[in-house]
Design an enzyme around this catalytic site. Structure first.
Site, short mmCIF file in Angstrom:
data_model
loop_
_atom_site.label_atom_id
_atom_site.label_comp_id
_atom_site.label_asym_id
_atom_site.label_seq_id
_atom_site.Cartn_x
_atom_site.Cartn_y
_atom_site.Cartn_z
CG ASP A 181 -2.35 0.20 0.91
OD1 ASP A 181 -2.57 1.42 0.41
OD2 ASP A 181 -3.19 -0.45 1.45
CG ASP A 237 -4.96 5.25 1.13
OD1 ASP A 237 -5.85 4.11 1.26
OD2 ASP A 237 -4.82 6.22 1.76
CD GLU A 274 -9.03 3.50 -1.21
OE1 GLU A 274 -8.01 4.06 -1.13
OE2 GLU A 274 -9.86 3.24 -0.51
CG HIS A 301 -8.81 -2.43 4.44
ND1 HIS A 301 -8.64 -2.25 3.27
CD2 HIS A 301 -8.27 -1.04 4.93
CE1 HIS A 301 -8.07 -1.22 2.49
NE2 HIS A 301 -7.99 -0.11 4.01
CG ASP A 302 -11.45 0.85 3.96
OD1 ASP A 302 -10.70 0.80 4.94
OD2 ASP A 302 -10.83 1.29 2.58
C1 NOJ Z 1 -8.62 4.28 2.21
C2 NOJ Z 1 -8.03 3.24 3.02
O1 NOJ Z 1 -8.56 1.99 2.44
C3 NOJ Z 1 -8.79 3.39 4.20
O2 NOJ Z 1 -8.77 2.36 5.14
C4 NOJ Z 1 -8.17 4.64 4.77
O3 NOJ Z 1 -8.64 4.82 6.12
C5 NOJ Z 1 -8.19 5.91 3.89
N1 NOJ Z 1 -8.05 5.41 2.81
C6 NOJ Z 1 -7.53 6.98 4.59
O4 NOJ Z 1 -5.89 6.71 4.33
#
Ligand code: NOJ
Ligand code: CA
Length: 578
Positions: A131, A233, A287, A353-354
């Site tokens: 990442d 990210d 992302e 993970h989100d």
């Molecule tokens: C996206 C990431 O996937 C997430 O986990 C993170 O909190 C935010 N970006 C901020 O970096």
């Protein structure tokens, strides 16, 4: 509200950039020319290091823990591991707040551990993607410490500052801030700094060429170590209109439209490609895919020399606490597939993970249907065109923990939003109810390895409670059971790896208006596969208009199929037609 906007805003894309090791093949029996790439043919397994395996009993997963499980990862049949951030960090957002991009987070181990992990993956023929968190850093990064120290510091322009004598800056929304305010006043220099995420995650100023050079050097540092790619990210937010004009009223509902894909974003990506990505045999994963199919193409079409693979959030966003419509789901995936049929490349995923757990959101995590629905979802992801991403634990069918007390949550977005709802007199009961289903912590509970205390994840106290169902749902138990979710996952991954049609084959939706069954074919070079997935807890039938009595059944998530096209609850079948 914050969290739903966050989910929308999480339209952040994974992009994989490849330089060499790419090859083309033209089929002799069709006109299709297949632009073969290793990153298209890979299955990506995402590891959340904090929750994977704790090697030293401090309750936090770490690199040695991952190393101890490399043979397990290999046994899944996956080709690429994507690691969530492991850099030096004070952990306001579990590593997405980096204070040192060239070191390893103390909780996770040392650089020697990292080198051993990289070697261990490569020895097993697995690639490692890292990442890269460069829309923002931690406020504890040396750059920010310098930047905030004085208005004339050479690092001042590494971040976005608004001098207070110019009045309050035009409102910007923050995803993780207790007040939803992205400008944070700093009395030291009488100025506000910008943070789209938490106060401890100040946004970097990509207009500054020095910032870009720093980032490219960091990327080279890791690429020189031999890593195989980057996942960028939140990168679609990196470019900003730094005149900071006021946004129209109600813009908050359009976070992506006003905050994402702005300014010179494509210029920055092209520079990154030229300076770094084109020079290494790396794939990069960013992302977010923008707001439209066109945005996504503009990020990933090969001729643009930016990114390789769109990680669009339309699919993962379909599931809501109240459920979702399969017709909508099919529509979203069919639309994206057709838009990328000839050009560009997609990621296929339904969790990360989100998000809360795959089977709890898209399947049915009741004792009766957890297994078939988890297997059915694996079948879907492994039979679609695009690169599949599977999030650790989903291969076991791990479920939401659904904590009812705020004290049990650890995620900065959950904790700060709770505080926001409380401060603004909102409905905390409704908020907690929603959180039980949607919280990111649902997807972050420790990996369930066995039926001993804490699911074998740690001998200490886990940083986030282990899901109570670990005695029934765990790797050791599932490994022994030939009909487990885990062993089915291995089979369906292998089936994908053995059949190029699953990667590149033409996708055709069948029985489009069927609200219960998702049926489609995948076709390449004279081979046709039929996939039928029952997304409901009742027997359902697909009207596919073809005779499958002579078709070869390759995989079924039930031991005994029903007659004809009827599918048992959450049944998934893959046929080869002949
Ligand atoms: C996206 C990431 O996937 C997430 O986990 C993170 O909190 C935010 N970006 C901020 O970096
Ligand atoms: Ca540890």
């Amino acid at each position: 509200m914050n969290r739903s906007i966050y989910k929308i805003a999480m339209v952040i894309a994974a992009v994989i950039l490849c330089s060499s090791y790419c090859y083309s093949q033209t089929s002799s029996d069709t006109k299709d020319s297949i632009d073969r790439k290793w990153w298209k043919e890979a299955v990506v397994y995402q590891i959340y290091p904090r929750s994977f395996m704790d090697s030293n009993g401090d309750g936090i997963g770490d690199l040695q823990g991952i190393i101890s499980k490399l043979d397990y990862i290999k046994s899944l049949g996956v080709d690429v591991v994507w690691l969530n951030p492991i850099y030096g960090s004070p952990n306001d957002d579990n590593g997405y707040d980096v204070s040192d991009y060239r070191s390893i987070m103390k909780d996770f181990g040392t650089m020697a551990d990292f080198d051993a992990l990289l070697k261990g993956t490569h020895d097993r023929g697995i690639k490692l993607v890292m990442d890269l968190v460069v829309n923002h850093s931690s406020d504890e990064h040396e750059w920010f410490k310098q930047s905030r120290s004085s208005r004339t510091n050479p690092y001042r322009n590494y971040y976005h500052w608004w001098n207070a004598e110019n009045g309050k800056p035009p409102h910007r929304y923050s995803l993780f801030d207790v007040n939803h305010d992205a400008w944070r006043y700093d009395s030291l220099t009488n100025a506000y700094y910008l943070h789209y995420f938490s106060r401890k995650q100040p946004d970097l100023n990509w207009e500054n060429p020095q910032v870009r050079k720093e980032v490219f050097d960091i990327m080279k540092f890791w690429a020189d170590k031999g890593i195989d790619g980057f996942r960028l990210d939140a990168f679609q937010y990196a470019a900003k209109d730094t005149t900071f004009p006021a946004f129209p009223p109600n813009f908050e509902k359009n976070f992506n439209l006003y905050y994402g894909m702005q300014g010179n974003l494509h210029g920055y990506l092209q520079e990154m490609y030229k300076e770094v990505l084109s020079k290494y045999n790396v794939m990069s994963v960013a992302e977010g895919a923008g707001n439209t199919v066109l945005d996504a193409h503009n990020l990933v079409d090969a001729n643009r020399k930016e990114l390789n693979m769109a990680y669009a959030f339309d699919g993962v966003s379909v599931a809501k606490p109240e459920g979702y419509s399969l017709l909508h789901f099919k529509d979203v995936f069919s639309k994206w597939d057709s838009a990328f049929a000839d050009k560009g490349w997609l990621s296929i995923f339904l969790s990360n993970h989100d998000q809360a757990r795959l089977v709890s959101r898209f399947g049915n995590d009741s004792p009766e249907f957890r297994e078939p629905s988890a297997k059915m979802l694996a079948t879907f992801i492994m039979t679609m065109r695009g690169t599949p991403y599977y999030y650790n634990g989903d291969e076991l069918g791990m479920t939401n923990a659904g904590f009812s007390k705020i004290e049990d949550y650890r995620d900065v977005s959950a904790l700060n939003e709770y505080q926001h709802v409380k401060n603004t007199g909102g409905d905390l009961n409704a908020f907690m109810k929603d959180l039980q289903f949607t919280s990111r912590d649902n997807g972050r509970t420790p990996f369930q390895w066995n039926n001993t205390l804490n699911g074998g994840f740690t001998t200490g106290t886990p940083w986030l409670q282990v899901n109570k169902n670990y005695k029934a749902i765990n790797e050791v138990t599932e490994n022994k059971d030939p009909n487990s979710v885990l062993n089915y996952f291995r089979k369906v991954v292998k089936l994908r790896k053995d059949n190029l049609a699953m990667v590149y084959g033409k996708y055709t939706l069948l029985d489009k208006d069927n609200p219960n069954v998702y049926a489609y074919t995948r076709e390449l070079q004279g081979k046709t596969f039929l996939i039928m997935l029952n997304f409901t807890s009742k027997v359902a039938t697909a009207n596919i208009g073809m005779d499958i009595s002579k078709a070869n059944l390759l995989l079924d998530n039930y031991t005994t199929p029903l007659n004809g096209n009827a599918l048992q609850p959450y049944e998934a079948v893959i046929y080869e037609l002949r």
